[in-house]
Scaffold this active site. Structure first.
Site, short mmCIF file in Angstrom:
data_model
loop_
_atom_site.label_atom_id
_atom_site.label_comp_id
_atom_site.label_asym_id
_atom_site.label_seq_id
_atom_site.Cartn_x
_atom_site.Cartn_y
_atom_site.Cartn_z
N GLU A 1 -85.89 6.23 61.63
CA GLU A 1 -85.09 6.20 62.86
C GLU A 1 -83.85 7.07 62.70
O GLU A 1 -83.20 7.04 61.65
CB GLU A 1 -84.66 4.76 63.13
CG GLU A 1 -83.91 4.55 64.43
CD GLU A 1 -83.37 3.12 64.54
OE1 GLU A 1 -83.04 2.51 63.50
OE2 GLU A 1 -83.27 2.63 65.68
N HIS B 1 -80.25 8.32 62.49
CA HIS B 1 -78.99 7.66 62.15
C HIS B 1 -77.85 8.66 62.31
O HIS B 1 -77.06 8.89 61.39
CB HIS B 1 -79.03 7.09 60.73
CG HIS B 1 -79.63 5.70 60.67
ND1 HIS B 1 -80.96 5.47 60.86
CD2 HIS B 1 -79.07 4.47 60.46
CE1 HIS B 1 -81.20 4.16 60.76
NE2 HIS B 1 -80.07 3.53 60.52
N ASP C 1 -82.49 3.00 56.93
CA ASP C 1 -82.84 1.57 56.87
C ASP C 1 -83.85 1.28 55.75
O ASP C 1 -83.76 0.25 55.08
CB ASP C 1 -83.45 1.10 58.20
CG ASP C 1 -82.42 1.08 59.32
OD1 ASP C 1 -81.21 1.19 59.04
OD2 ASP C 1 -82.84 0.96 60.49
N HIS D 1 -83.78 -3.23 59.45
CA HIS D 1 -83.76 -2.59 60.79
C HIS D 1 -83.56 -3.66 61.86
O HIS D 1 -84.36 -4.60 61.95
CB HIS D 1 -85.09 -1.85 60.96
CG HIS D 1 -85.30 -1.20 62.28
ND1 HIS D 1 -84.40 -0.32 62.85
CD2 HIS D 1 -86.35 -1.28 63.16
CE1 HIS D 1 -84.89 0.11 64.02
NE2 HIS D 1 -86.05 -0.46 64.22
N GLU E 1 -84.06 -3.99 64.98
CA GLU E 1 -85.11 -4.29 65.96
C GLU E 1 -86.33 -4.99 65.36
O GLU E 1 -87.21 -5.42 66.09
CB GLU E 1 -85.55 -3.01 66.68
CG GLU E 1 -84.56 -2.47 67.69
CD GLU E 1 -83.50 -1.55 67.09
OE1 GLU E 1 -83.25 -1.62 65.86
OE2 GLU E 1 -82.91 -0.75 67.84
N HIS F 1 -74.82 0.86 63.78
CA HIS F 1 -75.99 1.70 63.50
C HIS F 1 -75.46 3.09 63.22
O HIS F 1 -74.86 3.71 64.10
CB HIS F 1 -76.91 1.71 64.71
CG HIS F 1 -78.05 2.70 64.57
ND1 HIS F 1 -79.22 2.39 63.93
CD2 HIS F 1 -78.15 3.99 64.95
CE1 HIS F 1 -80.01 3.45 63.95
NE2 HIS F 1 -79.39 4.43 64.54
N GLU G 1 -73.08 1.13 57.52
CA GLU G 1 -74.25 1.87 56.99
C GLU G 1 -73.83 3.19 56.36
O GLU G 1 -74.36 3.60 55.33
CB GLU G 1 -75.27 2.12 58.11
CG GLU G 1 -76.10 0.89 58.42
CD GLU G 1 -77.30 1.19 59.28
OE1 GLU G 1 -78.33 0.54 59.08
OE2 GLU G 1 -77.23 2.07 60.17
ZN LIG Z 1 -79.78 1.51 60.24
#
Ligand SMILES: [Zn+2]
Length: 269
Positions: free
Chosen positions: A37, A39, A48, A123, A125, A179, A184
Protein backbone atom coordinates in the site's frame (compact mmCIF):
# COMPACT_ATOMS: atom_id res chain seq x y z
CA UNK A 1 18.07 -35.98 11.38
CA UNK A 2 18.21 -34.15 14.69
CA UNK A 3 19.01 -30.48 14.41
CA UNK A 4 20.14 -28.73 17.55
CA UNK A 5 20.49 -25.11 16.54
CA UNK A 6 18.29 -23.39 14.01
CA UNK A 7 20.19 -20.48 12.49
CA UNK A 8 17.09 -18.49 11.66
CA UNK A 9 13.68 -17.91 13.17
CA UNK A 10 12.21 -17.29 9.72
CA UNK A 11 10.27 -20.33 8.63
CA UNK A 12 11.15 -19.73 4.98
CA UNK A 13 14.86 -19.93 5.79
CA UNK A 14 14.52 -23.12 7.84
CA UNK A 15 14.50 -26.68 6.54
CA UNK A 16 11.47 -28.87 7.07
CA UNK A 17 13.44 -30.88 9.59
CA UNK A 18 14.09 -27.74 11.64
CA UNK A 19 10.42 -26.80 11.44
CA UNK A 20 9.41 -30.26 12.63
CA UNK A 21 11.84 -29.97 15.51
CA UNK A 22 10.37 -26.58 16.42
CA UNK A 23 6.84 -27.98 16.46
CA UNK A 24 7.97 -31.03 18.45
CA UNK A 25 9.60 -28.94 21.17
CA UNK A 26 6.44 -26.81 21.50
CA UNK A 27 7.71 -23.65 19.83
CA UNK A 28 5.09 -21.08 18.85
CA UNK A 29 4.65 -19.46 15.46
CA UNK A 30 3.96 -15.85 14.56
CA UNK A 31 2.19 -14.90 11.32
CA UNK A 32 2.87 -11.31 10.19
CA UNK A 33 0.16 -9.71 8.06
CA UNK A 34 0.72 -6.40 6.28
CA UNK A 35 -0.22 -4.75 3.01
CA UNK A 36 1.20 -3.56 -0.30
CA UNK A 37 0.00 0.00 0.00
CA UNK A 38 1.22 3.48 -0.79
CA UNK A 39 2.78 5.23 2.20
CA UNK A 40 3.30 8.68 0.73
CA UNK A 41 6.21 9.82 -1.43
CA UNK A 42 8.75 9.02 1.29
CA UNK A 43 8.04 5.43 2.47
CA UNK A 44 7.99 2.10 0.58
CA UNK A 45 4.82 0.18 -0.24
CA UNK A 46 6.03 -2.63 2.02
CA UNK A 47 5.91 -0.44 5.15
CA UNK A 48 3.10 -2.39 6.86
CA UNK A 49 4.54 -5.77 5.83
CA UNK A 50 8.02 -4.83 7.06
CA UNK A 51 6.81 -3.49 10.41
CA UNK A 52 4.63 -6.56 10.99
CA UNK A 53 7.59 -8.84 10.29
CA UNK A 54 10.03 -6.74 12.33
CA UNK A 55 7.67 -6.91 15.29
CA UNK A 56 7.21 -10.66 14.95
CA UNK A 57 10.99 -11.17 14.76
CA UNK A 58 11.66 -8.91 17.73
CA UNK A 59 9.14 -10.82 19.86
CA UNK A 60 10.32 -14.21 18.56
CA UNK A 61 13.86 -13.47 19.64
CA UNK A 62 12.81 -13.18 23.28
CA UNK A 63 10.51 -16.21 23.38
CA UNK A 64 10.56 -19.55 21.60
CA UNK A 65 8.64 -18.56 18.47
CA UNK A 66 9.38 -18.89 14.79
CA UNK A 67 8.06 -16.47 12.16
CA UNK A 68 6.01 -17.63 9.18
CA UNK A 69 6.33 -15.87 5.79
CA UNK A 70 4.63 -12.47 5.84
CA UNK A 71 1.26 -12.12 4.14
CA UNK A 72 2.10 -9.00 2.14
CA UNK A 73 -1.30 -8.39 0.51
CA UNK A 74 -3.92 -6.88 2.74
CA UNK A 75 -7.49 -5.72 2.52
CA UNK A 76 -8.46 -2.74 0.35
CA UNK A 77 -6.86 0.58 1.22
CA UNK A 78 -9.61 2.93 2.35
CA UNK A 79 -9.34 6.64 1.51
CA UNK A 80 -9.83 7.91 5.06
CA UNK A 81 -7.30 5.52 6.62
CA UNK A 82 -4.87 4.64 3.83
CA UNK A 83 -5.43 7.00 0.93
CA UNK A 84 -7.48 4.53 -1.08
CA UNK A 85 -6.71 2.41 -4.12
CA UNK A 86 -5.84 5.22 -6.54
CA UNK A 87 -2.09 5.24 -5.98
CA UNK A 88 0.14 3.23 -8.30
CA UNK A 89 1.51 0.09 -6.73
CA UNK A 90 -1.16 -0.22 -4.05
CA UNK A 91 -2.31 -3.81 -4.51
CA UNK A 92 -4.99 -5.33 -2.32
CA UNK A 93 -7.18 -8.38 -2.02
CA UNK A 94 -10.86 -8.50 -1.14
CA UNK A 95 -11.84 -9.35 2.42
CA UNK A 96 -12.90 -12.91 1.63
CA UNK A 97 -9.55 -13.58 -0.10
CA UNK A 98 -7.56 -12.26 2.85
CA UNK A 99 -9.65 -14.32 5.26
CA UNK A 100 -9.18 -17.45 3.15
CA UNK A 101 -5.39 -17.02 2.96
CA UNK A 102 -4.99 -16.39 6.69
CA UNK A 103 -7.33 -19.27 7.57
CA UNK A 104 -5.52 -21.68 5.21
CA UNK A 105 -2.07 -20.74 6.54
CA UNK A 106 -3.11 -21.00 10.20
CA UNK A 107 -4.80 -24.34 9.50
CA UNK A 108 -1.68 -25.80 7.95
CA UNK A 109 0.53 -24.56 10.78
CA UNK A 110 -1.87 -26.28 13.19
CA UNK A 111 -1.67 -29.44 11.03
CA UNK A 112 2.13 -29.20 11.32
CA UNK A 113 1.77 -29.50 15.08
CA UNK A 114 2.02 -25.88 16.22
CA UNK A 115 -0.30 -25.13 19.12
CA UNK A 116 0.71 -21.58 20.08
CA UNK A 117 0.00 -19.24 17.19
CA UNK A 118 -0.27 -15.48 16.85
CA UNK A 119 -1.37 -13.19 14.05
CA UNK A 120 0.68 -9.97 14.03
CA UNK A 121 -1.22 -7.51 11.85
CA UNK A 122 -0.04 -3.98 11.05
CA UNK A 123 -2.48 -2.79 8.33
CA UNK A 124 -5.41 -0.81 9.71
CA UNK A 125 -7.94 -2.16 7.21
CA UNK A 126 -7.15 -5.83 7.98
CA UNK A 127 -8.86 -5.63 11.36
CA UNK A 128 -11.77 -8.04 11.86
CA UNK A 129 -10.80 -10.06 8.78
CA UNK A 130 -7.79 -11.54 10.59
CA UNK A 131 -9.92 -12.20 13.67
CA UNK A 132 -12.56 -13.97 11.59
CA UNK A 133 -9.89 -16.05 9.84
CA UNK A 134 -8.44 -17.18 13.18
CA UNK A 135 -11.92 -18.05 14.38
CA UNK A 136 -12.65 -20.12 11.28
CA UNK A 137 -9.25 -21.86 11.40
CA UNK A 138 -9.83 -23.01 14.97
CA UNK A 139 -13.40 -24.02 14.21
CA UNK A 140 -12.17 -26.17 11.31
CA UNK A 141 -9.41 -27.70 13.43
CA UNK A 142 -11.57 -28.33 16.43
CA UNK A 143 -10.28 -31.89 16.67
CA UNK A 144 -6.88 -30.57 17.72
CA UNK A 145 -8.38 -28.84 20.70
CA UNK A 146 -5.10 -27.58 22.08
CA UNK A 147 -4.26 -24.92 19.48
CA UNK A 148 -4.61 -21.32 20.57
CA UNK A 149 -4.38 -18.18 18.41
CA UNK A 150 -3.61 -14.71 19.72
CA UNK A 151 -4.75 -11.96 17.35
CA UNK A 152 -3.23 -8.48 17.38
CA UNK A 153 -5.04 -6.08 15.08
CA UNK A 154 -3.29 -2.79 15.94
CA UNK A 155 -0.19 -3.64 18.00
CA UNK A 156 0.66 0.05 18.52
CA UNK A 157 -2.66 1.07 20.05
CA UNK A 158 -1.53 1.00 23.67
CA UNK A 159 1.45 3.35 23.90
CA UNK A 160 2.11 5.12 27.21
CA UNK A 161 0.95 8.68 27.76
CA UNK A 162 4.59 9.85 27.75
CA UNK A 163 5.31 8.27 24.38
CA UNK A 164 2.06 9.58 22.90
CA UNK A 165 3.09 13.04 24.10
CA UNK A 166 6.57 12.66 22.60
CA UNK A 167 5.17 11.50 19.26
CA UNK A 168 2.12 13.69 18.84
CA UNK A 169 2.26 16.45 21.43
CA UNK A 170 -1.30 17.59 22.09
CA UNK A 171 -2.41 16.82 18.55
CA UNK A 172 -2.94 13.06 18.30
CA UNK A 173 -4.95 12.74 15.08
CA UNK A 174 -6.30 9.19 15.67
CA UNK A 175 -4.82 5.86 14.52
CA UNK A 176 -6.91 5.89 11.34
CA UNK A 177 -4.85 8.73 9.86
CA UNK A 178 -1.54 7.65 11.41
CA UNK A 179 -0.67 6.30 7.97
CA UNK A 180 2.75 7.25 6.62
CA UNK A 181 2.55 9.75 9.48
CA UNK A 182 4.69 10.51 12.52
CA UNK A 183 4.80 7.02 14.07
CA UNK A 184 5.20 4.88 10.95
CA UNK A 185 7.81 7.25 9.51
CA UNK A 186 9.72 7.33 12.82
CA UNK A 187 9.70 3.52 13.01
CA UNK A 188 10.93 3.20 9.43
CA UNK A 189 13.71 5.73 10.11
CA UNK A 190 14.77 3.53 13.03
CA UNK A 191 14.38 0.10 11.39
CA UNK A 192 14.84 0.68 7.64
CA UNK A 193 16.62 4.02 7.18
CA UNK A 194 17.80 3.00 3.71
CA UNK A 195 14.16 2.86 2.52
CA UNK A 196 13.10 6.28 3.86
CA UNK A 197 13.28 9.41 1.68
CA UNK A 198 12.74 12.16 4.25
CA UNK A 199 13.53 14.90 1.75
CA UNK A 200 10.29 13.93 -0.05
CA UNK A 201 8.07 13.78 3.03
CA UNK A 202 5.13 16.19 3.06
CA UNK A 203 2.61 17.05 5.76
CA UNK A 204 -0.81 16.53 4.31
CA UNK A 205 -4.40 15.58 5.05
CA UNK A 206 -7.62 15.07 3.17
CA UNK A 207 -9.69 18.18 2.54
CA UNK A 208 -12.61 16.46 4.20
CA UNK A 209 -12.51 13.72 6.84
CA UNK A 210 -16.09 13.06 7.94
CA UNK A 211 -17.14 10.38 10.41
CA UNK A 212 -18.83 8.36 7.64
CA UNK A 213 -17.66 6.88 4.35
CA UNK A 214 -18.92 7.37 0.80
CA UNK A 215 -18.74 5.23 -2.35
CA UNK A 216 -17.67 5.98 -5.01
CA UNK A 217 -14.84 7.80 -3.26
CA UNK A 218 -15.22 11.61 -3.26
CA UNK A 219 -11.96 13.18 -4.44
CA UNK A 220 -11.75 15.49 -1.42
CA UNK A 221 -11.37 12.39 0.82
CA UNK A 222 -7.98 11.69 -0.79
CA UNK A 223 -4.85 13.75 -0.02
CA UNK A 224 -2.75 14.26 -3.13
CA UNK A 225 0.49 12.99 -1.55
CA UNK A 226 -1.02 9.90 0.08
CA UNK A 227 0.12 11.19 3.49
CA UNK A 228 -2.71 11.49 5.97
CA UNK A 229 -0.84 13.45 8.62
CA UNK A 230 2.60 14.98 9.39
CA UNK A 231 5.59 12.78 8.57
CA UNK A 232 8.03 15.72 8.67
CA UNK A 233 7.74 15.55 12.48
CA UNK A 234 9.14 12.02 12.52
CA UNK A 235 12.47 11.34 14.28
CA UNK A 236 14.56 8.29 15.13
CA UNK A 237 14.15 9.17 18.81
CA UNK A 238 10.34 8.93 18.46
CA UNK A 239 10.79 5.65 16.63
CA UNK A 240 12.92 4.23 19.45
CA UNK A 241 10.42 5.22 22.15
CA UNK A 242 7.47 3.74 20.25
CA UNK A 243 9.28 0.56 19.18
CA UNK A 244 10.49 -0.24 22.69
CA UNK A 245 6.90 -0.17 23.96
CA UNK A 246 5.35 -1.94 20.97
CA UNK A 247 7.81 -4.84 21.27
CA UNK A 248 7.44 -5.02 25.07
CA UNK A 249 3.64 -5.09 24.75
CA UNK A 250 3.81 -7.90 22.20
CA UNK A 251 6.19 -9.95 24.36
CA UNK A 252 3.95 -9.41 27.38
CA UNK A 253 0.86 -10.49 25.44
CA UNK A 254 2.57 -13.67 24.24
CA UNK A 255 3.82 -14.40 27.75
CA UNK A 256 0.40 -13.82 29.27
CA UNK A 257 -1.73 -15.77 26.82
CA UNK A 258 0.53 -17.99 24.74
CA UNK A 259 3.02 -19.38 27.22
CA UNK A 260 0.83 -22.47 27.39
CA UNK A 261 -1.67 -24.10 25.08
CA UNK A 262 -5.36 -24.39 25.82
CA UNK A 263 -6.01 -25.60 29.34
CA UNK A 264 -6.71 -29.31 28.88
CA UNK A 265 -9.26 -29.18 31.72
CA UNK A 266 -11.44 -26.98 29.61
CA UNK A 267 -11.92 -29.73 27.06
CA UNK A 268 -12.09 -32.72 29.34
CA UNK A 269 -14.86 -34.99 28.13
ZN1 LIG B 1 1.02 1.64 7.31
Amino acid sequence: LAVTSATSRLLEEMTWVEVREAADRGAGVLLPVGSTEQHGPHLPLATDALLARDLALAAAAELDFIVAPTIAYGYRSRPLSGGGPGFQGTTAVRGTTLMAVVEDVLGQLIDDGFERLAVVNWHYENQNFVYEAAHLALEAKEQWRRAKVLVTELPFGDLSADTMQLLFGDEFPGWDVEHAGIMETSLMMLLHPDLVHMERAVDDQSERHPWYDVLPVPSDFVPESGCLWRPTQATVEKGEAAWREVVAAMVAALNTDLSTTVDSQRYKD
